[in-house]
Design a protein around this motif. Structure first.
Motif, short mmCIF file in Angstrom:
data_model
loop_
_atom_site.label_atom_id
_atom_site.label_comp_id
_atom_site.label_asym_id
_atom_site.label_seq_id
_atom_site.Cartn_x
_atom_site.Cartn_y
_atom_site.Cartn_z
N GLN A 121 0.56 -1.28 -0.29
CA GLN A 121 -0.32 0.05 0.12
C GLN A 121 1.12 1.32 -0.27
O GLN A 121 -0.32 2.55 -0.13
CB GLN A 121 -1.09 0.36 1.33
CG GLN A 121 -1.79 -0.91 0.95
CD GLN A 121 -2.58 -1.21 2.51
OE1 GLN A 121 -2.32 -1.06 3.41
NE2 GLN A 121 -3.49 -1.05 2.93
N TYR A 122 2.46 1.34 -0.06
CA TYR A 122 2.83 2.39 0.28
C TYR A 122 3.60 2.97 -1.19
O TYR A 122 3.39 4.13 -1.61
CB TYR A 122 4.00 2.07 1.24
CG TYR A 122 4.94 1.02 0.64
CD1 TYR A 122 5.66 0.86 -0.73
CD2 TYR A 122 4.84 -0.41 1.08
CE1 TYR A 122 6.34 0.08 -0.50
CE2 TYR A 122 5.21 -1.60 0.54
CZ TYR A 122 6.24 -1.43 -0.01
OH TYR A 122 6.74 -2.61 -1.19
N PHE B 190 3.50 -9.25 3.61
CA PHE B 190 2.12 -9.52 3.72
C PHE B 190 1.92 -10.16 5.39
O PHE B 190 1.26 -10.04 6.03
CB PHE B 190 2.22 -11.01 3.51
CG PHE B 190 0.82 -11.97 3.35
CD1 PHE B 190 -0.43 -11.53 3.48
CD2 PHE B 190 1.49 -13.65 4.12
CE1 PHE B 190 -1.19 -12.21 4.01
CE2 PHE B 190 0.16 -14.37 4.71
CZ PHE B 190 -1.27 -13.81 4.53
N VAL B 191 3.21 -10.75 6.30
CA VAL B 191 2.92 -10.94 7.66
C VAL B 191 3.05 -10.08 8.58
O VAL B 191 2.20 -10.06 9.34
CB VAL B 191 4.83 -12.04 7.61
CG1 VAL B 191 4.69 -12.18 9.35
CG2 VAL B 191 4.40 -13.04 6.52
N ASP B 192 4.01 -9.10 8.06
CA ASP B 192 3.93 -7.38 9.41
C ASP B 192 2.50 -6.83 8.99
O ASP B 192 2.04 -6.94 10.04
CB ASP B 192 4.31 -6.50 7.90
CG ASP B 192 5.94 -6.73 8.94
OD1 ASP B 192 5.97 -7.78 9.21
OD2 ASP B 192 6.60 -6.36 8.17
N ARG B 193 1.65 -7.19 7.78
CA ARG B 193 0.23 -6.56 7.78
C ARG B 193 -0.83 -7.01 8.32
O ARG B 193 -1.71 -7.08 8.82
CB ARG B 193 0.09 -6.50 7.02
CG ARG B 193 -0.08 -4.74 5.96
CD ARG B 193 -0.17 -5.09 4.57
NE ARG B 193 -1.73 -4.40 4.74
CZ ARG B 193 -2.57 -4.71 3.52
NH1 ARG B 193 -2.28 -4.25 1.89
NH2 ARG B 193 -4.08 -3.91 3.72
N PHE C 78 -5.84 -7.64 -2.29
CA PHE C 78 -5.41 -7.91 -0.86
C PHE C 78 -6.57 -6.57 -0.22
O PHE C 78 -6.61 -5.60 -0.52
CB PHE C 78 -4.64 -7.74 -0.25
CG PHE C 78 -3.27 -8.92 -1.03
CD1 PHE C 78 -3.41 -9.85 -0.38
CD2 PHE C 78 -2.46 -9.58 -1.41
CE1 PHE C 78 -2.20 -11.75 -0.23
CE2 PHE C 78 -2.23 -10.03 -2.25
CZ PHE C 78 -1.85 -11.30 -1.33
N GLU C 79 -7.11 -6.60 1.34
CA GLU C 79 -7.58 -5.57 2.47
C GLU C 79 -6.89 -5.34 3.60
O GLU C 79 -6.80 -7.31 4.58
CB GLU C 79 -8.82 -6.23 2.11
CG GLU C 79 -9.61 -7.04 2.21
CD GLU C 79 -10.92 -6.70 1.92
OE1 GLU C 79 -11.66 -6.21 1.13
OE2 GLU C 79 -12.03 -7.69 2.87
N ASP C 80 -7.55 -4.59 4.26
CA ASP C 80 -7.26 -4.50 5.46
C ASP C 80 -8.52 -5.21 6.54
O ASP C 80 -9.91 -4.98 5.63
CB ASP C 80 -7.56 -3.00 5.85
CG ASP C 80 -5.86 -1.98 5.31
OD1 ASP C 80 -5.12 -2.76 5.21
OD2 ASP C 80 -5.89 -1.38 5.26
N GLY D 44 -5.31 -6.48 10.65
CA GLY D 44 -5.02 -7.56 9.29
C GLY D 44 -4.66 -7.24 8.81
O GLY D 44 -5.32 -6.24 8.29
N VAL D 45 -4.45 -8.37 7.64
CA VAL D 45 -4.71 -8.61 6.35
C VAL D 45 -5.52 -9.62 5.30
O VAL D 45 -5.67 -10.52 6.20
CB VAL D 45 -3.32 -8.56 6.13
CG1 VAL D 45 -2.80 -9.19 5.67
CG2 VAL D 45 -3.40 -8.11 3.78
N ARG D 46 -6.22 -9.67 4.60
CA ARG D 46 -6.67 -10.73 3.55
C ARG D 46 -7.49 -10.45 2.74
O ARG D 46 -7.05 -9.85 2.51
CB ARG D 46 -8.41 -10.87 4.87
CG ARG D 46 -9.18 -9.55 4.71
CD ARG D 46 -10.55 -10.35 5.10
NE ARG D 46 -11.35 -8.75 4.71
CZ ARG D 46 -12.20 -8.26 6.10
NH1 ARG D 46 -12.72 -9.28 7.39
NH2 ARG D 46 -13.14 -7.13 5.83
N TRP D 47 -7.21 -12.01 1.89
CA TRP D 47 -7.90 -11.79 0.54
C TRP D 47 -8.85 -12.19 0.43
O TRP D 47 -9.70 -12.52 0.72
CB TRP D 47 -7.15 -13.22 -0.10
CG TRP D 47 -7.28 -13.50 -1.63
CD1 TRP D 47 -7.93 -14.24 -2.22
CD2 TRP D 47 -6.53 -12.62 -2.38
NE1 TRP D 47 -7.56 -13.77 -3.18
CE2 TRP D 47 -6.67 -13.05 -4.09
CE3 TRP D 47 -5.63 -11.54 -2.45
CZ2 TRP D 47 -6.45 -12.69 -5.39
CZ3 TRP D 47 -4.98 -11.02 -4.06
CH2 TRP D 47 -5.62 -11.37 -5.19
#
Length: 446
Positions: A120-121, A290-293, A313-315, A303-306
């Motif tokens: 996202q950055y 992915f792991v950090d989010r 990917f989304e928050d 967290g993150v999910r597909w």
């Protein structure tokens, strides 16, 4: 001609893979000296610029039935609009992208979109915008990067080696679409395959251990079938793994009772967390982000999910609504902490392990309301006699040295006394001077 084409595609593929491998092994990034960052990224960004350029030109030339040499030597038709006499004799990636066929542009743009939902950055929202940015307004972004080592005064375009390498990877794959069994593997597919291969390896190893240590063939366990059902119930492989990471960051490892799985699968999931994707994914940045989010310690989401419907990917939003206070609550326990939040993670483990229903809202410090105390965690336990026991964590962006924990309700119950005593002792341990109770001018009930 076919042999020449195969040779070119193979060279492009190996060049991209070797550049990625070297980048993963050697690039550190984030140096205090900006020039060192630029110099460290220089081999990979310049290689990726050139690799994308050559791959784009190859794809354009193929569509026109020409070699790259013939394409570059092709002049602009008489009467055609445009300033360039030879429209392909340049290094402008944005312009070359526009010359690609519609299906190629669409595939590249879609994979960039998916890549950006994870990273996202990266600011440019579309691939066309990203290539416009890195090519610079005059189309000489590549030249500026190429000579940046000896021309420090020149302004080079902001760039991302990870994004360039990802674009180059997809472009090279699109050169090979006539191969049997071909399918495009973007960031989602590569992450899924990497974590999936790791899980398969662990399941096989566990069954081998069970068969070697048991007296009968009954030791075999259907890991694959049980894991498939478990992952389906958690939104697929990546989403299931993300949930494990989120809990593990809070010191909650997989367990048979907590996860509703067999003891063998619980052991398998614990090993899976420890193994990660076993370096099966080339792009380490994809794994790290992915792991950090997924851990969701601090940031815009927990967290993150597909999302299969949006193919991105989304928050996962925080579950706790914003709750503010001007001062720490009366009677709250003060904890000293380090900049990594080690003590906070340790204390929240108590709340999870005691069976509290927990919701969090833990944004980055700079995103917290200035001058206010924010409730970043709320745990509630309703199965306590004579009421509900609540634990809240409070943090202030101006107080970087610690946080407060408030306990509310059930003062005269065994569970209420236990939680308070543990927090009092732990608070004392972090401060080294006895339990610290927040002083307040408020009278009880005021």
């Amino acid at each position: 001609m076919l042999g020449r084409r195969v040779e070119i595609v193979q060279r492009l593929k190996i060049a991209q893979e070797r550049t990625r491998e070297a980048y993963e092994r050697t690039f550190k990034g984030h140096d205090l000296h900006p020039g060192t960052d630029i110099a460290g990224a220089w081999p990979f960004i310049t290689a990726a610029y050139s690799g994308i350029e050559q791959t784009f030109k190859f794809l354009i030339a193929e569509a026109e039935g020409k070699t790259v040499e013939e394409l570059v030597a092709t002049p602009r038709p008489k009467g055609a609009k445009g300033e360039a006499r030879f429209p392909y004799r340049h290094h402008n990636l944005a312009t070359l992208f526009r010359f690609l066929g519609d299906s190629l542009r669409e595939a590249l743009a879609e994979e960039y979109r998916r890549f950006r939902t994870l990273h996202q950055y990266i600011e440019p929202a579309t691939l066309a915008a990203f290539l416009d940015s890195v090519s610079a307004e005059d189309g000489r972004g590549y030249e500026r990067w190429r000579y940046s080592l000896t021309a420090p005064e020149a302004k080079i375009p902001t760039n991302s080696a990870d994004a360039l390498l990802s674009i180059w990877d997809v472009a090279v794959q699109l050169c090979d679409t006539d191969r049997e069994g071909w399918r495009l593997r973007g960031v989602y597919e590569q992450l899924s395959e990497g974590f999936g291969w790791s899980l398969e390896e662990i399941m096989g190893k566990l069954n081998e251990e069970r068969m070697n240590s048991a007296d009968s063939a009954d030791a075999y366990h259907d890991f694959r079938g049980e894991a498939r059902d478990w992952m389906r119930a958690h939104g697929g492989l990546l989403n299931a793994y993300a949930k494990l990471v989120h809990r593990a960051h809070r010191r909650r490892m997989p367990g048979a009772d907590e996860d509703g799985v067999s003891a063998p699968l619980a052991e398998c999931l614990r090993r899976w967390l420890a193994a990660g994707e076993r370096r099966a994914v080339q792009a380490r940045a994809d794994v790290d982000v992915f792991v950090d989010r997924a851990a969701g310690y601090r940031g815009p989401a927990q967290g993150v999910r597909w999302n299969r419907d949006t193919a991105g990917f989304e928050d996962v939003p925080w579950g706790l609504c914003e709750t503010l206070a001007d001062e720490p609550p009366p009677g709250a326990y003060r904890f000293e902490d380090d900049r990594r939040g080690t003590e906070r993670v340790y204390q929240q483990r108590l709340v999870y392990r005691r069976g509290f229903r927990v919701v969090e809202n833990h944004p980055a410090r700079e995103a917290m309301p200035a001058g206010k105390w924010l409730c970043t965690l709320c745990g509630q336990k309703a199965d306590v006699p004579n009421g509900e026991l609540t634990v809240r964590f409070w943090e202030n962006p101006d107080d970087e040295d610690g946080f407060y924990v408030e306990v509310d309700g059930c003062e005269d119950t065994k569970e209420g006394r236990f939680v308070r005593e543990v927090l009092r002792v732990e608070s004392e341990n972090t401060r080294g001077e006895g339990a610290y109770i927040v002083e307040s001018d408020l009278e009880p009930g005021g």
